[in-house]
Design a protein around this motif. Structure first.
Motif, PDB file in Angstrom:
ATOM      1  N   THR A 168       0.834  -1.206   0.000  1.00 45.71           N
ATOM      2  CA  THR A 168       0.000   0.000   0.000  1.00 45.71           C
ATOM      3  C   THR A 168       0.868   1.256   0.000  1.00 45.71           C
TER       4      THR A 168
ATOM      5  N   SER B  16       2.193   1.922  -3.471  1.00 43.90           N
ATOM      6  CA  SER B  16       1.174   2.613  -4.261  1.00 43.90           C
ATOM      7  C   SER B  16       1.120   4.098  -3.915  1.00 43.90           C
TER       8      SER B  16
ATOM      9  N   ARG C  76       4.190   5.801  -5.395  1.00 38.89           N
ATOM     10  CA  ARG C  76       4.017   5.988  -6.831  1.00 38.89           C
ATOM     11  C   ARG C  76       3.106   7.169  -7.116  1.00 38.89           C
TER      12      ARG C  76
ATOM     13  N   GLU D 269       3.532   1.774 -12.488  1.00 35.08           N
ATOM     14  CA  GLU D 269       3.393   0.527 -11.724  1.00 35.08           C
ATOM     15  C   GLU D 269       4.267  -0.509 -12.418  1.00 35.08           C
TER      16      GLU D 269
ATOM     17  N   ASP E  10       1.719  -3.549  -7.918  1.00 31.52           N
ATOM     18  CA  ASP E  10       2.399  -3.357  -6.638  1.00 31.52           C
ATOM     19  C   ASP E  10       2.302  -4.569  -5.717  1.00 31.52           C
TER      20      ASP E  10
END
Length: 197
Positions: A126, A129, A132, A139, A144
């Motif tokens: 998480t 993500s 990013r 990705e 991920d």
């Protein structure tokens, strides 16, 4: 089939005229000609060599990761810490990505608790993500959760290096980075949620 092979082995090798072969080899200008002639059979000239420059992955325009997933030894001390005790690195990443709202200790303990039952990658993916999203990274090399499920240590090291390269040293914590940025007169590399550069 076996008979054909046996017949093939019985045939004598083709005679090679050594003088002709030696003459051909001596008349070749360089070995480069051999490579170029085999690569470009229609006597076309070879294209110019690529211009040396930084690889695309080193770009900081928000489109690529600064380092590869398997570049763990770019920062050997972090690699060792992450392999021996990943909760430390994950906690440091959590603190920076959450802008100090979640401390390194809480993030690390939460990860350690989930890792104890084999689900630590669910928590750390998480934050990949979120990272990013902060830097508009792709990705890559795949989704991920799969990167963290299969290569948790490598992906955690990559996230740590990304933060460090972009100006946020996770080992200093959020407050330490804010002090460093204020002292150096820099703007934080992490933009507030909902804002774009």
């Amino acid at each position: 089939m076996i008979e054909e092979f046996t017949e093939y082995r019985k045939t004598p090798p083709l005679p090679i005229n050594v003088k002709v072969f030696r003459n051909v080899l001596q008349n070749l200008p360089t070995t480069t000609f051999l490579v170029c002639s085999s690569m470009y059979p229609n006597n076309q000239e070879a294209p110019p060599p690529p211009i040396a420059g930084p690889p695309l992955a080193k770009s900081h325009n928000g489109q690529y990761w600064s380092t590869g997933l398997c570049d763990c030894f770019d920062d050997p001390s972090n690699c060792l810490i992450t392999c021996c005790c990943p909760c430390i690195t994950v906690g440091q990443i959590v603190e920076i990505v959450d802008r100090g709202t979640t401390s390194c200790l809480i993030g690390g303990l939460f990860y350690a608790g989930l890792a104890y039952v084999g689900c630590g990658w669910l928590y750390s993916c998480t934050y990949r993500s979120k990272l990013r999203g902060l830097f508009s990274l792709p990705e890559a090399p795949c989704v991920d959760w799969l990167v963290h499920c299969c290569c948790c240590a490598c992906s955690t090291c990559q996230e740590y290096r990304e933060l460090k390269i972009r100006g946020a040293d996770p080992s200093l914590g959020w407050e330490g980075n804010v002090e460093k940025w204020n002292r150096e007169g820099l703007t934080p590399p992490i933009v507030a949620y909902g804002m774009a550069r």
